[in-house]
Write a protein that holds these residues in place. Structure first.
Motif, PDB file in Angstrom:
ATOM      1  N   LEU A 294       0.830  -1.207   0.000  1.00 14.52           N
ATOM      2  CA  LEU A 294       0.000   0.000   0.000  1.00 14.52           C
ATOM      3  C   LEU A 294       0.865   1.257   0.000  1.00 14.52           C
ATOM      4  O   LEU A 294       0.596   2.210  -0.735  1.00 14.52           O
ATOM      5  CB  LEU A 294      -0.944   0.009   1.207  1.00 14.52           C
ATOM      6  N   ILE A 295       1.901   1.251   0.819  1.00 11.64           N
ATOM      7  CA  ILE A 295       2.796   2.413   0.884  1.00 11.64           C
ATOM      8  C   ILE A 295       3.472   2.635  -0.467  1.00 11.64           C
ATOM      9  O   ILE A 295       3.572   3.762  -0.951  1.00 11.64           O
ATOM     10  CB  ILE A 295       3.828   2.247   2.019  1.00 11.64           C
ATOM     11  N   ARG A 296       3.902   1.558  -1.098  1.00  5.56           N
ATOM     12  CA  ARG A 296       4.532   1.675  -2.417  1.00  5.56           C
ATOM     13  C   ARG A 296       3.551   2.249  -3.442  1.00  5.56           C
ATOM     14  O   ARG A 296       3.921   3.101  -4.256  1.00  5.56           O
ATOM     15  CB  ARG A 296       5.062   0.329  -2.881  1.00  5.56           C
ATOM     16  N   CYS A 297       2.302   1.787  -3.393  1.00  3.30           N
ATOM     17  CA  CYS A 297       1.278   2.295  -4.313  1.00  3.30           C
ATOM     18  C   CYS A 297       0.986   3.775  -4.043  1.00  3.30           C
ATOM     19  O   CYS A 297       0.836   4.563  -4.981  1.00  3.30           O
ATOM     20  CB  CYS A 297      -0.007   1.490  -4.189  1.00  3.30           C
TER      21      CYS A 297
ATOM     22  N   TYR B 193       1.372   6.665  -6.788  1.00  4.80           N
ATOM     23  CA  TYR B 193       0.250   7.523  -7.179  1.00  4.80           C
ATOM     24  C   TYR B 193       0.543   8.995  -6.879  1.00  4.80           C
ATOM     25  O   TYR B 193       0.160   9.880  -7.644  1.00  4.80           O
ATOM     26  CB  TYR B 193      -1.046   7.089  -6.506  1.00  4.80           C
ATOM     27  N   GLN B 194       1.210   9.267  -5.760  1.00  2.00           N
ATOM     28  CA  GLN B 194       1.581  10.651  -5.450  1.00  2.00           C
ATOM     29  C   GLN B 194       2.509  11.203  -6.527  1.00  2.00           C
ATOM     30  O   GLN B 194       2.350  12.340  -6.972  1.00  2.00           O
ATOM     31  CB  GLN B 194       2.263  10.731  -4.089  1.00  2.00           C
TER      32      GLN B 194
ATOM     33  N   GLN C  29      -7.623   6.553  -1.601  1.00  2.00           N
ATOM     34  CA  GLN C  29      -8.251   5.246  -1.365  1.00  2.00           C
ATOM     35  C   GLN C  29      -7.281   4.301  -0.660  1.00  2.00           C
ATOM     36  O   GLN C  29      -7.655   3.613   0.305  1.00  2.00           O
ATOM     37  CB  GLN C  29      -8.712   4.633  -2.684  1.00  2.00           C
ATOM     38  N   HIS C  30      -6.043   4.268  -1.117  1.00  2.00           N
ATOM     39  CA  HIS C  30      -5.040   3.398  -0.494  1.00  2.00           C
ATOM     40  C   HIS C  30      -4.665   3.890   0.900  1.00  2.00           C
ATOM     41  O   HIS C  30      -4.385   3.082   1.795  1.00  2.00           O
ATOM     42  CB  HIS C  30      -3.801   3.293  -1.381  1.00  2.00           C
ATOM     43  N   GLN C  31      -4.661   5.205   1.091  1.00  2.00           N
ATOM     44  CA  GLN C  31      -4.363   5.747   2.414  1.00  2.00           C
ATOM     45  C   GLN C  31      -5.430   5.331   3.429  1.00  2.00           C
ATOM     46  O   GLN C  31      -5.108   5.037   4.585  1.00  2.00           O
ATOM     47  CB  GLN C  31      -4.246   7.265   2.360  1.00  2.00           C
ATOM     48  N   HIS C  32      -6.677   5.285   3.011  1.00  2.00           N
ATOM     49  CA  HIS C  32      -7.749   4.850   3.914  1.00  2.00           C
ATOM     50  C   HIS C  32      -7.565   3.389   4.315  1.00  2.00           C
ATOM     51  O   HIS C  32      -7.729   3.034   5.486  1.00  2.00           O
ATOM     52  CB  HIS C  32      -9.122   5.050   3.265  1.00  2.00           C
ATOM     53  N   THR C  33      -7.209   2.557   3.352  1.00  2.00           N
ATOM     54  CA  THR C  33      -6.984   1.146   3.658  1.00  2.00           C
ATOM     55  C   THR C  33      -5.787   0.988   4.586  1.00  2.00           C
ATOM     56  O   THR C  33      -5.843   0.223   5.556  1.00  2.00           O
ATOM     57  CB  THR C  33      -6.761   0.340   2.363  1.00  2.00           C
ATOM     58  N   LEU C  34      -4.711   1.707   4.308  1.00  2.00           N
ATOM     59  CA  LEU C  34      -3.529   1.654   5.165  1.00  2.00           C
ATOM     60  C   LEU C  34      -3.868   2.115   6.581  1.00  2.00           C
ATOM     61  O   LEU C  34      -3.470   1.475   7.563  1.00  2.00           O
ATOM     62  CB  LEU C  34      -2.415   2.522   4.579  1.00  2.00           C
TER      63      LEU C  34
END
Length: 79
Positions: free
Chosen positions: A31-34, A38-39, A49-54
């Motif tokens: 997730l951090i890599r994604c 994306y950033q 979206q990935h930050q919410h999951t993380l």
């Protein structure tokens, strides 16, 4: 989908073991890599979206850590 996501009717019944925790840590790494990718591409919506999951995963891990007995519980500095 996150390994942490459990339907409401099954919550509280899942066993937390070392394998589950390891998968969750690996998922967080991905997730951090994604998020970084994306950033760098300026794709804020996917990033969020990935930050919410993380965030959900980290809260779950913190909850498990708080509920687990400390390996040094009951020991003093003199022990």
């Amino acid at each position: 989908m996150s390994v942490v996501f459990v339907p409401e009717k099954l919550r509280g019944k899942a066993e937390v073991n070392q394998e589950t925790l390891q998968r969750l840590l690996e998922e967080n790494d991905q997730l951090i890599r994604c998020i970084v990718e994306y950033q760098n591409k300026g794709r804020a919506e996917e990033c969020v979206q990935h930050q919410h999951t993380l965030h959900r995963n980290l809260i779950y891990l913190a909850t498990i850590a708080d509920a687990s007995p400390s390996p040094n519980a009951g020991k003093t500095v003199a022990d």
